[in-house]
Design an enzyme around this catalytic site. Structure first.
Site, mmCIF file in Angstrom:
data_model
loop_
_atom_site.group_PDB
_atom_site.id
_atom_site.type_symbol
_atom_site.label_atom_id
_atom_site.label_comp_id
_atom_site.label_asym_id
_atom_site.label_seq_id
_atom_site.Cartn_x
_atom_site.Cartn_y
_atom_site.Cartn_z
ATOM 1 N N CYS A 2 -31.790 8.745 -12.170
ATOM 2 C CA CYS A 2 -32.534 7.838 -11.312
ATOM 3 C C CYS A 2 -32.859 8.503 -9.993
ATOM 4 O O CYS A 2 -32.594 9.686 -9.787
ATOM 5 C CB CYS A 2 -31.713 6.569 -11.059
ATOM 6 S SG CYS A 2 -31.108 5.781 -12.568
ATOM 7 N N LEU A 53 -34.329 5.178 -14.364
ATOM 8 C CA LEU A 53 -34.746 5.727 -15.644
ATOM 9 C C LEU A 53 -33.696 5.265 -16.643
ATOM 10 O O LEU A 53 -32.558 5.719 -16.619
ATOM 11 C CB LEU A 53 -34.799 7.266 -15.586
ATOM 12 C CG LEU A 53 -35.263 7.983 -16.859
ATOM 13 C CD1 LEU A 53 -36.725 7.676 -17.159
ATOM 14 C CD2 LEU A 53 -35.065 9.496 -16.727
ATOM 15 N N LEU A 56 -28.737 4.453 -20.531
ATOM 16 C CA LEU A 56 -27.628 3.680 -21.106
ATOM 17 C C LEU A 56 -27.817 2.210 -20.772
ATOM 18 O O LEU A 56 -28.140 1.865 -19.633
ATOM 19 C CB LEU A 56 -26.288 4.173 -20.548
ATOM 20 C CG LEU A 56 -25.874 5.609 -20.912
ATOM 21 C CD1 LEU A 56 -24.687 6.043 -20.096
ATOM 22 C CD2 LEU A 56 -25.566 5.715 -22.398
ATOM 23 N N GLU A 78 -25.064 10.532 -14.611
ATOM 24 C CA GLU A 78 -24.348 9.998 -15.772
ATOM 25 C C GLU A 78 -22.857 10.339 -15.652
ATOM 26 O O GLU A 78 -22.513 11.470 -15.304
ATOM 27 C CB GLU A 78 -24.864 10.604 -17.091
ATOM 28 C CG GLU A 78 -26.343 10.430 -17.360
ATOM 29 C CD GLU A 78 -26.721 9.028 -17.804
ATOM 30 O OE1 GLU A 78 -25.805 8.208 -18.030
ATOM 31 O OE2 GLU A 78 -27.932 8.761 -17.925
ATOM 32 N N ASP A 101 -22.673 2.958 -17.450
ATOM 33 C CA ASP A 101 -21.661 3.699 -16.703
ATOM 34 C C ASP A 101 -21.631 3.266 -15.243
ATOM 35 O O ASP A 101 -20.608 3.429 -14.568
ATOM 36 C CB ASP A 101 -21.881 5.205 -16.825
ATOM 37 C CG ASP A 101 -23.285 5.647 -16.450
ATOM 38 O OD1 ASP A 101 -24.186 4.796 -16.363
ATOM 39 O OD2 ASP A 101 -23.503 6.867 -16.260
ATOM 40 N N SER A 367 -30.021 21.275 -21.429
ATOM 41 C CA SER A 367 -30.325 22.679 -21.166
ATOM 42 C C SER A 367 -29.012 23.424 -21.001
ATOM 43 O O SER A 367 -27.955 22.812 -20.854
ATOM 44 C CB SER A 367 -31.213 22.838 -19.930
ATOM 45 O OG SER A 367 -30.586 22.315 -18.790
#
Length: 632
Positions: A2, A53, A56, A78, A101, A367
């Site tokens: 976010c 965004l 979860l 996260e 979370d 990544s």
């Protein structure tokens, strides 16, 4: 993943509309939802803003700002082990309304205070408003994957995921930080805690801060430092034991980062780092993982065919895109918008492209950044060790250095015809002048050394070099490799690699996740014998051994390639146009920090002979940024 923004205004001039403006300029970081809390009390006006965004719990239960008791939170990132923490909290009587979370973080802080952070496995920038004690608490993850900037001047405190939020506040004073300018020209990025602006800082990775709203006191505290891990004694275990435990940690870190309520993919270059992540996750999965890679038509830069071989062997659902000159030219003018602080790593261009490519199919992509810094993958590591051993053997080194320093390289026959010979000559003198491995590292990685900065910039500045004196907690007993890897982890990885990936992925509305930066991995690998990392010149020895359990050696073994771009081939005449336009004498003089004659000299030598391309790129990026953000 976010974007967060907000303020604590002790002058009580800030309003909710300003909060909305500061938050919504981060729309790209969170296009799915927005939330704003605004408070006026006897001490200050306080605002908490959030762009979401959804990854979860996609329902409204994951909306932020989120409240519990006297606490309110906005959060970017996260915490992957939230399910285990929630079970522990349930044993204390906590009840959860969501599967996010965010709610777990908030209630964990309610239960354990700042000690809750010790339980978190993840990437996070957290801001908590404690209404009972009138405090704002700021927490940044250990490796610094998620950004958190703050500004504090004349009773106005602001925070944000990106500096562009601050420009939305009418009282933000955007004065250049000369320390930030110096760092950018020296390294191509600005190291924490500095930013490009005065009174504006990055909260250091592994730190938390408290702003006391009653007395305006702001204090920063460290809770984690990679140097502490390296300062521990080396483990006395066999290579097979080390390999088994490293592989267990890698599997755990990778699986945690697959926790999501939306599709997940992987950036695959075909090198050892991304191949290891992909192989570990594809093993024992029946569904094909989605992998993405960027290729170049210029063969010496192209890794796409290596990635395709790995993808074919592992059986992933692979997508590749060949970046063209046109693609690069379209992205170049966007760089100063995406990176709202001068940032010169030109691999941002393919990183933006691969992020856009992945976003078409997934909302999260893994990544493999951190593999080189943790396992010893860069050529510079073996080079520095070799240089240090060689320099220690030179007799009368100081006398030789004094003699060479008096010689003007312009007048050395034959050699003075070599491209950039003066720069190479000065670099050789700096190496001779090195007292330790960090001095050598500093000489190797800088774009402009201190003498060159003094020539090109009319500014006074502190010595902010990568030197041992700036890292007093490094122990003398640490080996050469330990010292340079821990500094890379704290500098180049943090403020170059992670900034590049965060801004590129977030610009595309994509969440990037970094399995190698799970703190449990560095805490273990840092204590392994160094010949498990680099053995007989073979870099990333233990990681390669793990990867070969999944992918045949003959597929993997090939020369290491950095994620770089064919800068001159791509931009050619267009780059020339940019340089002529942005490095115009009048524009340079207007900035007020340049020795314009020196810049013009560099520009002419580049235009006529092709010299100084990396140095010109630094100036060009700075001028593009300055035009975008300082002329508003």
């Amino acid at each position: 993943m976010c974007g967060i923004a907000g303020f604590c205004d002790f002058s009580k001039k800030s309003n909710k509309q300003t909060l909305i403006n500061m938050t919504d300029v981060l729309h790209h970081r969170g296009p799915d939802d927005s939330g704003y809390s605004f408070y006026e009390n006897e001490f200050a006006n306080i605002g908490l803003g959030h762009r979401r965004l959804s990854i979860l719990d996609l329902s409204a239960h994951g909306h932020q700002p989120m409240e519990h008791a006297h606490l309110e939170i906005v959060f970017n990132g996260e915490v992957y082990n939230f399910a285990e923490i929630s079970k522990e909290l349930e044993s204390f009587g906590y009840i959860f309304e969501s599967h996010s979370d965010t709610e777990v973080i908030l209630k964990a802080y309610h239960r354990w205070g700042i000690k809750a952070v010790d339980k978190f496995i993840g990437m996070f920038a957290i801001v908590i408003y404690d209404k009972k004690n009138q405090k704002l608490i700021f927490i940044r993850d250990r490796a610094g994957v998620k950004p958190l900037n703050y500004y504090f001047k004349d009773g106005l405190f602001m925070f944000s995921s990106e500096l562009k939020s601050f420009h939305e506040h009418p009282d933000f004073e955007k004065n250049l930080s000369l320390d930030g300018v110096k760092l950018f020209f020296q390294y191509g990025y600005i190291r924490e805690p500095y930013t490009i602006f005065e009174h504006t800082h990055k909260l250091p990775a592994g730190h938390y801060a408290e702003l006391n709203i009653i007395n305006t006191k702001f204090e920063i505290y460290k809770y984690w430092d990679v140097i502490d891990s390296y300062n521990k004694p080396k483990l006395n275990i066999s290579f097979e034991e080390a390999k088994e435990e490293t592989q267990r940690l890698l599997k755990s870190a990778c699986e945690y980062r697959m926790v999501s309520d939306v599709p997940v993919g992987i950036f695959l270059s075909g090198g050892y780092d991304s191949s290891a992540v992909t192989a570990i996750l594809q093993k024992n999965r029946t569904e094909k993982l989605k992998t993405f890679s960027i290729g170049f038509h210029e063969e010496k830069y192209n890794e796409a065919h290596y990635a395709k071989k790995v993808a074919n062997h592992l059986g992933t659902d692979h997508t590749e895109y060949y970046c063209t000159q046109k693609d690069a030219q379209e992205i170049l003018p966007l760089l100063s918008e995406i990176w709202d602080e001068p940032f010169a790593d030109n691999s941002v261009i393919p990183t933006v492209l691969v992020s856009k490519l992945a976003k078409k199919d997934v909302k999260v992509s893994l990544s493999a950044d951190g593999g080189d810094e943790i396992f010893g993958g860069y050529d510079k590591y073996t080079k520095i060790i070799r240089y240090k051993n060689y320099l220690n053997k030179i007799p009368l080194k100081n006398n030789l250095n004094n003699i060479l320093s008096r010689i003007n390289p312009k007048y050395i026959p034959i050699l003075n015809k070599i491209n950039n010979f003066e720069v190479k000559y000065q670099k050789g003198i700096n190496l001779l002048n090195s007292n330790n491995e960090l001095d050598i590292l500093n000489t190797i990685v800088q774009f402009y050394n201190s003498n060159e900065i003094n020539k090109i910039l009319n500014i006074s500045h502190k010595d902010l070099s990568l030197s041992l004196k700036n890292y007093p907690n490094i122990l003398d007993k640490n080996e050469v490799l330990d010292k340079i890897m821990m500094i890379d982890y704290k500098t180049y990885q943090l403020d170059d690699i992670l900034v590049k990936v965060d801004r590129a992925t977030m610009n595309a509305g994509l969440e990037g996740r970094e399995p190698f930066l799970d703190h449990r991995i560095i805490e273990f690998v840092s204590t392994l014998p160094n010949n498990y990392k680099i053995k007989d010149g073979n870099k990333k020895y233990i990681l390669k051994a793990i990867t070969h359990d999944y992918i045949p050696k003959e597929i993997m073994e090939r020369p290491k390639m950095g994620f770089s771009i064919p800068l001159n081939e791509w931009f050619g005449d267009e780059l020339k146009t940019y340089v002529i336009d942005y490095l115009d004498n009048i524009k340079l003089e207007k900035v007020g920090i340049f020795n314009v004659k020196e810049v013009v000299k560099l520009k002419q030598e580049w235009l006529e002979k092709g010299f100084h391309s990396s140095k010109l790129w630094i100036i060009l990026i700075f001028m593009m940024w300055y035009t975008k953000w300082m002329n508003k």
